[in-house]
Design a protein around this motif. Structure first.
Motif, PDB file in Angstrom:
ATOM      1  N   PHE A  35       0.834  -1.202   0.000  1.00 18.23           N
ATOM      2  CA  PHE A  35       0.000   0.000   0.000  1.00 18.23           C
ATOM      3  C   PHE A  35       0.872   1.257   0.000  1.00 18.23           C
ATOM      4  O   PHE A  35       0.662   2.179  -0.787  1.00 18.23           O
ATOM      5  CB  PHE A  35      -0.918  -0.014   1.226  1.00 18.23           C
ATOM      6  CG  PHE A  35      -1.848   1.173   1.313  1.00 18.23           C
ATOM      7  CD1 PHE A  35      -3.058   1.156   0.638  1.00 18.23           C
ATOM      8  CD2 PHE A  35      -1.528   2.285   2.070  1.00 18.23           C
ATOM      9  CE1 PHE A  35      -3.934   2.242   0.717  1.00 18.23           C
ATOM     10  CE2 PHE A  35      -2.386   3.369   2.158  1.00 18.23           C
ATOM     11  CZ  PHE A  35      -3.590   3.349   1.468  1.00 18.23           C
ATOM     12  N   ASP A  53      -7.601   4.447   5.372  1.00 18.84           N
ATOM     13  CA  ASP A  53      -7.450   3.873   4.030  1.00 18.84           C
ATOM     14  C   ASP A  53      -6.545   2.645   4.072  1.00 18.84           C
ATOM     15  O   ASP A  53      -6.804   1.640   3.403  1.00 18.84           O
ATOM     16  CB  ASP A  53      -6.871   4.895   3.053  1.00 18.84           C
ATOM     17  CG  ASP A  53      -7.834   6.029   2.737  1.00 18.84           C
ATOM     18  OD1 ASP A  53      -9.040   5.902   3.031  1.00 18.84           O
ATOM     19  OD2 ASP A  53      -7.363   7.052   2.195  1.00 18.84           O
ATOM     20  N   TYR A  57      -7.589  -1.142   3.122  1.00 16.83           N
ATOM     21  CA  TYR A  57      -6.833  -1.872   2.100  1.00 16.83           C
ATOM     22  C   TYR A  57      -6.404  -3.241   2.631  1.00 16.83           C
ATOM     23  O   TYR A  57      -6.599  -4.265   1.970  1.00 16.83           O
ATOM     24  CB  TYR A  57      -5.612  -1.059   1.650  1.00 16.83           C
ATOM     25  CG  TYR A  57      -4.704  -1.833   0.732  1.00 16.83           C
ATOM     26  CD1 TYR A  57      -4.973  -1.920  -0.633  1.00 16.83           C
ATOM     27  CD2 TYR A  57      -3.587  -2.499   1.227  1.00 16.83           C
ATOM     28  CE1 TYR A  57      -4.148  -2.653  -1.479  1.00 16.83           C
ATOM     29  CE2 TYR A  57      -2.760  -3.239   0.381  1.00 16.83           C
ATOM     30  CZ  TYR A  57      -3.046  -3.309  -0.962  1.00 16.83           C
ATOM     31  OH  TYR A  57      -2.236  -4.050  -1.795  1.00 16.83           O
ATOM     32  N   SER A  60      -9.150  -5.686   2.977  1.00 15.55           N
ATOM     33  CA  SER A  60      -9.715  -6.114   1.694  1.00 15.55           C
ATOM     34  C   SER A  60      -8.911  -7.245   1.047  1.00 15.55           C
ATOM     35  O   SER A  60      -9.362  -7.837   0.072  1.00 15.55           O
ATOM     36  CB  SER A  60      -9.808  -4.927   0.729  1.00 15.55           C
ATOM     37  OG  SER A  60      -8.512  -4.576   0.253  1.00 15.55           O
ATOM     38  N   ARG A  61      -7.728  -7.537   1.567  1.00 18.45           N
ATOM     39  CA  ARG A  61      -6.901  -8.619   1.012  1.00 18.45           C
ATOM     40  C   ARG A  61      -7.519  -9.964   1.404  1.00 18.45           C
ATOM     41  O   ARG A  61      -7.882 -10.163   2.561  1.00 18.45           O
ATOM     42  CB  ARG A  61      -5.453  -8.569   1.529  1.00 18.45           C
ATOM     43  CG  ARG A  61      -4.709  -7.253   1.301  1.00 18.45           C
ATOM     44  CD  ARG A  61      -4.528  -6.900  -0.155  1.00 18.45           C
ATOM     45  NE  ARG A  61      -5.625  -6.037  -0.580  1.00 18.45           N
ATOM     46  CZ  ARG A  61      -5.904  -5.722  -1.830  1.00 18.45           C
ATOM     47  NH1 ARG A  61      -5.185  -6.181  -2.815  1.00 18.45           N
ATOM     48  NH2 ARG A  61      -6.915  -4.939  -2.124  1.00 18.45           N
TER      49      ARG A  61
END
Length: 92
Positions: A35, A53, A57, A60-61
């Motif tokens: 990221f 954020d 992120y 979301s993996r």
């Protein structure tokens, strides 16, 4: 990851603070690095990372099986470590 950082020491530090599995910590740090590497630096060469954020992120993996609170704890502990070493700080 910064070459001045001992990754094993960092993971032990985070595990001691969060009680998270070292393998999970290493995975979170890997995604965090991806990221950060994709973030754009400003004119001063600084990269401003929004922690919300970053957490979104990481969560979301597909291979991340931790909850949001645990991920935040890992990232907060990492920041504590980096600040203790004088390698990072917060922007106002």
């Amino acid at each position: 990851m910064n070459e001045n950082i001992n990754e094993q020491e960092l993971i032990r530090f985070i595990a001691g603070k969060t009680k998270a599995d070292p393998k999970a910590i290493a995975l979170i740090l890997k995604h965090e690095q991806t990221f950060i590497n994709s973030a754009k630096a400003n004119v001063k060469g600084e990269v401003d990372i929004d922690s919300d954020d970053l957490v979104d992120y990481v969560l979301s993996r597909r291979d991340v099986k931790l909850d949001e609170l645990t991920v935040e704890g890992i990232l907060d502990a990492e920041m504590d470590y980096l600040m203790d070493k004088g390698l990072a700080g917060y922007l106002d």
